[in-house]
Design a protein around this motif. Structure first.
Motif, PDB file in Angstrom:
ATOM      1  N   TYR A  50       0.753  -0.989  -0.080  1.00 14.78           N
ATOM      2  CA  TYR A  50       0.036   0.073   0.088  1.00 14.78           C
ATOM      3  C   TYR A  50       0.857   1.379   0.048  1.00 14.78           C
ATOM      4  N   LYS A  51       0.508   2.033  -0.993  1.00 14.70           N
ATOM      5  CA  LYS A  51       1.123   3.560  -0.963  1.00 14.70           C
ATOM      6  C   LYS A  51       0.121   4.691  -1.073  1.00 14.70           C
ATOM      7  N   VAL A  52       0.125   5.636  -0.294  1.00 17.19           N
ATOM      8  CA  VAL A  52      -0.618   6.674  -0.332  1.00 17.19           C
ATOM      9  C   VAL A  52      -0.521   7.436  -1.826  1.00 17.19           C
ATOM     10  N   ASN A  53      -1.702   7.450  -2.438  1.00 16.56           N
ATOM     11  CA  ASN A  53      -1.778   8.016  -3.563  1.00 16.56           C
ATOM     12  C   ASN A  53      -2.509   9.364  -3.768  1.00 16.56           C
ATOM     13  N   PRO A  54      -1.779  10.573  -3.647  1.00 18.23           N
ATOM     14  CA  PRO A  54      -2.563  11.798  -3.570  1.00 18.23           C
ATOM     15  C   PRO A  54      -3.429  12.308  -4.909  1.00 18.23           C
ATOM     16  N   ASP A  55      -3.220  11.486  -5.876  1.00 16.95           N
ATOM     17  CA  ASP A  55      -4.036  11.970  -7.233  1.00 16.95           C
ATOM     18  C   ASP A  55      -5.329  11.162  -7.136  1.00 16.95           C
ATOM     19  N   LEU A  56      -5.833  10.347  -6.165  1.00 17.71           N
ATOM     20  CA  LEU A  56      -7.053   9.693  -6.053  1.00 17.71           C
ATOM     21  C   LEU A  56      -8.336  10.825  -5.548  1.00 17.71           C
ATOM     22  N   LEU A  57      -9.559  10.584  -6.237  1.00 19.75           N
ATOM     23  CA  LEU A  57     -10.585  11.483  -5.780  1.00 19.75           C
ATOM     24  C   LEU A  57     -11.065  10.761  -4.360  1.00 19.75           C
ATOM     25  N   SER A  58     -10.755  11.585  -3.291  1.00 18.36           N
ATOM     26  CA  SER A  58     -11.175  10.993  -1.947  1.00 18.36           C
ATOM     27  C   SER A  58     -12.744  11.579  -1.571  1.00 18.36           C
ATOM     28  N   ILE A  59     -13.083  12.716  -1.824  1.00 19.17           N
ATOM     29  CA  ILE A  59     -14.221  13.256  -1.267  1.00 19.17           C
ATOM     30  C   ILE A  59     -15.016  13.937  -2.414  1.00 19.17           C
ATOM     31  N   ILE A  60     -16.255  14.044  -2.331  1.00 22.19           N
ATOM     32  CA  ILE A  60     -17.143  14.873  -2.915  1.00 22.19           C
ATOM     33  C   ILE A  60     -18.021  15.744  -1.914  1.00 22.19           C
ATOM     34  N   PRO A  61     -17.564  17.062  -2.004  1.00 22.79           N
ATOM     35  CA  PRO A  61     -18.130  18.172  -0.781  1.00 22.79           C
ATOM     36  C   PRO A  61     -19.743  18.274  -0.921  1.00 22.79           C
ATOM     37  N   PRO A  62     -20.476  18.974  -0.376  1.00 22.68           N
ATOM     38  CA  PRO A  62     -21.600  19.099  -0.163  1.00 22.68           C
ATOM     39  C   PRO A  62     -22.411  19.983  -1.435  1.00 22.68           C
ATOM     40  N   GLU A  63     -21.296  21.087  -1.765  1.00 23.78           N
ATOM     41  CA  GLU A  63     -21.660  21.904  -2.683  1.00 23.78           C
ATOM     42  C   GLU A  63     -21.387  21.239  -4.105  1.00 23.78           C
ATOM     43  N   GLN A  64     -21.325  20.104  -4.126  1.00 19.30           N
ATOM     44  CA  GLN A  64     -21.064  19.530  -5.720  1.00 19.30           C
ATOM     45  C   GLN A  64     -21.894  18.006  -5.585  1.00 19.30           C
ATOM     46  N   HIS A  65     -23.062  18.288  -4.912  1.00 18.42           N
ATOM     47  CA  HIS A  65     -23.904  17.269  -5.030  1.00 18.42           C
ATOM     48  C   HIS A  65     -25.253  17.477  -5.766  1.00 18.42           C
ATOM     49  N   SER A  66     -25.182  18.374  -6.615  1.00 19.54           N
ATOM     50  CA  SER A  66     -26.245  18.474  -7.784  1.00 19.54           C
ATOM     51  C   SER A  66     -26.057  17.414  -8.742  1.00 19.54           C
ATOM     52  N   VAL A  67     -27.206  16.914  -9.703  1.00 20.65           N
ATOM     53  CA  VAL A  67     -27.121  16.096 -10.521  1.00 20.65           C
ATOM     54  C   VAL A  67     -26.152  16.121 -11.451  1.00 20.65           C
ATOM     55  N   SER A  68     -25.970  17.536 -12.019  1.00 21.65           N
ATOM     56  CA  SER A  68     -24.840  17.728 -12.998  1.00 21.65           C
ATOM     57  C   SER A  68     -23.543  17.760 -12.456  1.00 21.65           C
ATOM     58  N   ASP A  69     -23.253  17.898 -10.978  1.00 22.84           N
ATOM     59  CA  ASP A  69     -21.764  17.871 -10.814  1.00 22.84           C
ATOM     60  C   ASP A  69     -21.486  16.336 -10.595  1.00 22.84           C
ATOM     61  N   ILE A  70     -22.466  15.727  -9.864  1.00 24.64           N
ATOM     62  CA  ILE A  70     -22.153  14.204  -9.525  1.00 24.64           C
ATOM     63  C   ILE A  70     -21.947  13.463 -10.939  1.00 24.64           C
ATOM     64  N   THR A  71     -22.601  13.697 -11.967  1.00 20.52           N
ATOM     65  CA  THR A  71     -22.644  13.163 -12.972  1.00 20.52           C
ATOM     66  C   THR A  71     -21.199  13.405 -13.777  1.00 20.52           C
ATOM     67  N   SER A  72     -20.754  14.444 -13.987  1.00 20.51           N
ATOM     68  CA  SER A  72     -19.636  15.008 -14.323  1.00 20.51           C
ATOM     69  C   SER A  72     -18.340  14.552 -13.519  1.00 20.51           C
ATOM     70  N   ILE A  73     -18.449  14.514 -12.286  1.00 20.61           N
ATOM     71  CA  ILE A  73     -17.456  13.891 -11.383  1.00 20.61           C
ATOM     72  C   ILE A  73     -17.144  12.541 -11.695  1.00 20.61           C
ATOM     73  N   LEU A  74     -18.335  11.753 -11.813  1.00 14.90           N
ATOM     74  CA  LEU A  74     -18.071  10.176 -11.925  1.00 14.90           C
ATOM     75  C   LEU A  74     -17.764   9.890 -13.459  1.00 14.90           C
ATOM     76  N   GLU A  75     -18.106  10.614 -14.387  1.00 15.65           N
ATOM     77  CA  GLU A  75     -17.349  10.520 -15.754  1.00 15.65           C
ATOM     78  C   GLU A  75     -16.026  10.676 -15.974  1.00 15.65           C
ATOM     79  N   GLN A  76     -15.377  11.682 -14.977  1.00 16.81           N
ATOM     80  CA  GLN A  76     -14.073  11.848 -14.960  1.00 16.81           C
ATOM     81  C   GLN A  76     -13.216  10.915 -14.259  1.00 16.81           C
ATOM     82  N   HIS A  77     -14.144   9.969 -13.535  1.00 25.38           N
ATOM     83  CA  HIS A  77     -13.220   9.156 -12.512  1.00 25.38           C
ATOM     84  C   HIS A  77     -13.957   7.555 -12.818  1.00 25.38           C
ATOM     85  N   PRO A  78     -13.762   6.921 -13.826  1.00 24.66           N
ATOM     86  CA  PRO A  78     -14.189   5.713 -14.208  1.00 24.66           C
ATOM     87  C   PRO A  78     -13.610   4.689 -13.269  1.00 24.66           C
ATOM     88  N   GLU A  79     -12.762   4.798 -12.462  1.00 31.37           N
ATOM     89  CA  GLU A  79     -12.338   3.898 -11.569  1.00 31.37           C
ATOM     90  C   GLU A  79     -13.106   3.781 -10.249  1.00 31.37           C
TER      91      GLU A  79
END
Length: 636
Positions: free
Chosen positions: A4-33
């Motif tokens: 195990y190694k810490v990977n600072p490039d991983l998406l760790s959180i989605i803050p409350p201000e990004q919980h709209s349908v459009s924001d969530i859709t965009s974030i998940l499309e950018q992170h297929p992992e």
């Protein structure tokens, strides 16, 4: 073992201000992992739900998921007795849009396209039964909102109260409850045993506390701190605690025979987010240490006779003004003249007067009660320390609650409750604390008393009547209550503490105004309190029957006769040992053993008898361990 190694490039959180349908859709499309989604509800026992929802289905039905129309479970999967029943068991999971959502990565499952570990988006959620919120998270949300609204009303309708803090009713924007925890835990090599004697000696000699971490423990602890920072915790520190022994070193330079107690702390956040952080931290800590081949225990008392693990919980309330200024509502206007503001005194008085209403949510298992014993820097009695004077901060580690303050920093003023442990249901614990604080604040404000008058009532001598506090209790002590008092004196001055889960629940149920205080504002209700009580009592009995008695029986079978040559001293000691073993575990025509008596009491649902017998069993097991150790020390 996973590297195990810490990977600072991983998406760790989605803050409350990004919980709209459009924001969530965009974030998940950018992170297929991120391949899965999990809605995390927390039942009344503190268990968090987890499921694997394919990300494609989440995408296709996103609005249904966010509205709570997509995921249901049933009463058999969550602890809600009397609520989610066999014939009415449907429970809906509704995402909480107002807290941080985080990504839980599986480092043993690598996404072939991105080369990154597969992630699950965990969304803190509420559990609803027939449209009504019935979970631990919803109780805390209601408690915090009720507290904040009641205090806001007090300030908006009381300019004198505002004046004590240097603002006007029009200046107030909102009030927020703030909390943080100190999380202690044990780590060990899973296939190696360390004797209790070694651990006890090391503890007495203070060979571990705040000492340098080494090897794999150091690596894992450092990674925990870095990962918590990525997840937005703002970690303050990690360090060794009092328990543990020095690990052995192999010829290759690796460490083995690892048994250490650690603590991790992070900074303050609002109540619900802070409780979510605590649950998330336990998951991250366990996973990181596991990937280094180490086992983590969050049990309150994993090893008898050695320091247990606490989770000291810090609370205060902050007023945010429209000009951006923050005001600690516990801090007095003059830190060199007063310990607390009247809001602070009311909060402290409410907690201490009604601790019997809080304790069932703090110590809800036999494991929790085993930690709260004299000799291990764990609190046993409901008494507080505020400092010997306003210029001498509290440093008393023998009390239940300490006032933390600094004359040069008003923002530091807070209460530290020392009784919670890592398996305390922080959501319900905080909810009960806030309800009791509010009861005390109502008294402090409505009485019109000054801070000095409130202080005088809180520090009144035993036997002196108070307008709010009962006369036959001492609420403040700056002495070491273990060194300077006998057990009988502690019981007289501070009240006899409950010894079992049943004792604690019984006091809570029989409290004259308990339900009224906890249910104010619709925070708790009769159905929730009844469900919680039944759940904890059922768990208590089942653990006694299936874990504690079998474990004690295994311990007894290990106490074998070791001397072969007749010796009066050895013979007498062994006779005492045999007598206790027989009393505890052996049925005869003349005697029913303690273990069997407990089983019979459970079968007949005689809760009081179970409690009495458990106290006897615990006492006899402790006496037996002491006798057998003395006996073994006499062998050569």
């Amino acid at each position: 073992m996973t590297e195990y190694k810490v990977n600072p490039d991983l998406l760790s959180i989605i803050p409350p201000e990004q919980h709209s349908v459009s924001d969530i859709t965009s974030i998940l499309e950018q992170h297929p992992e991120i391949k899965f989604v999990s809605l995390m509800g927390v039942d009344l026992s503190g268990n968090d739900t987890d499921e694997k929802i394919p990300i494609a289905d989440f995408h296709d039905n996103l609005e249904n998921y966010l509205n709570g129309d997509a995921v249901q479970t049933d009463g058999s999967s969550v602890v809600l007795p009397g609520i989610a029943t066999l014939n009415d068991g449907k429970v809906d999971l509704v995402p909480d849009p107002d807290v941080v959502w985080y990504v839980d990565y599986n480092y043993e499952h690598i996404d072939t396209k991105t080369g990154l570990p597969v992630g699950t988006l965990r969304i803190p959620s509420f559990l609803l039964h027939n449209g009504e919120p019935v979970c631990s998270r919803s109780v805390l949300k209601k408690s915090a909102e009720y507290f904040e609204s009641k205090l806001t009303d007090m300030f908006e309708n009381n300019s004198d109260l505002c004046g004590q803090f240097g603002f006007t009713p029009d200046d107030l924007d909102h009030i927020t409850l703030i909390m943080a925890t100190e999380l202690e835990f044990w780590v060990n090599s899973p296939d190696e045993k360390i004797s209790q004697e070694q651990l006890s000696i090391s503890q007495v000699l203070k060979e571990q506390y705040w000492k340098r971490t080494k090897g794999v423990v150091r690596t894992a602890l450092e990674q925990v701190i870095l990962v918590l920072d990525q997840y937005g915790f703002n970690p303050e520190m990690g360090h060794k605690e009092v328990g543990g022994v020095k690990a052995a070193v192999t010829s290759s330079g690796d460490f083995h025979s690892i048994m250490e107690q650690l603590e991790v702390d992070w900074k303050y956040s609002d109540a619900l987010q802070g409780a979510d952080y605590e649950l998330t931290a336990r998951i991250l800590i366990k996973e990181i240490f596991r990937m280094h081949g180490l086992e983590v225990s969050f049990d309150a008392k994993p090893i008898p006779g050695v320091a247990g693990s606490g989770e000291h919980t810090h609370v205060n309330a902050v007023a945010f003004l429209k000009n951006g200024k923050k005001i600690n509502l516990f801090a007095p206007s003059d830190m060199k003249a007063d310990y607390l503001s009247n809001i602070g005194w009311g909060s402290l008085m409410g907690i201490m007067k009604h601790y019997d209403l809080i304790n069932p949510f703090v110590s809800a298992t036999t494991d929790a009660f085993m930690r709260l014993q004299p000799g291990f820097e764990a609190p046993t009695h409901a008494v507080a320390s505020i400092g010997k004077d306003v210029l001498t901060p509290s440093r008393n580690r023998s009390v239940l609650l300490g006032l933390v303050r600094s004359e040069n920093n008003k923002y530091a003023t807070r209460f530290e409750l020392r009784s919670p442990n890592p398996h305390t249901n922080t959501y319900l614990c905080l909810s009960a604390i806030y309800q009791c604080m509010l009861d005390g604040i109502n008294y402090a404000v409505s009485s019109g008393k000054s801070t000095k008058e409130l202080e005088a009532e809180f520090i009144k001598p035993w036997g002196t009547p108070g307008d709010y506090l009962p006369k036959d209790r001492l609420f403040r002590c700056e002495d070491d209550i273990f060194e300077n008092m006998t057990e009988d004196e502690r019981d007289k001055m501070f009240g006899e503490p409950p010894a079992t889960v049943y004792d604690s629940i019984k006091r809570f149920i029989s409290s004259e105004h308990g339900t009224e205080i906890l249910s104010a504002g619709g925070v708790f209700n009769d159905k929730l309190l009844s469900s919680y009580s039944h759940a904890m009592l059922d768990k208590w009995q089942y653990e006694l029957l299936e874990r504690i008695i079998p474990s004690n029986l295994t311990t007894l079978r290990g106490y074998t006769k070791r001397h072969t040559i007749a010796n009066a001293v050895d013979d007498d000691m062994w006779s005492d040992i045999e007598s206790l073993k027989m009393s505890l575990a052996k049925n005869t025509e003349e005697n029913t053993s303690v273990f069997t008596s407990i089983k019979n009491a459970i079968d007949s649902k005689s809760l009081k008898d179970i409690s009495t017998l458990q106290v006897r069993m615990n006492r006899d097991m402790n006496d037996l361990a002491h006798l057998y150790r003395e006996y073994c020390e006499n062998q050569i």
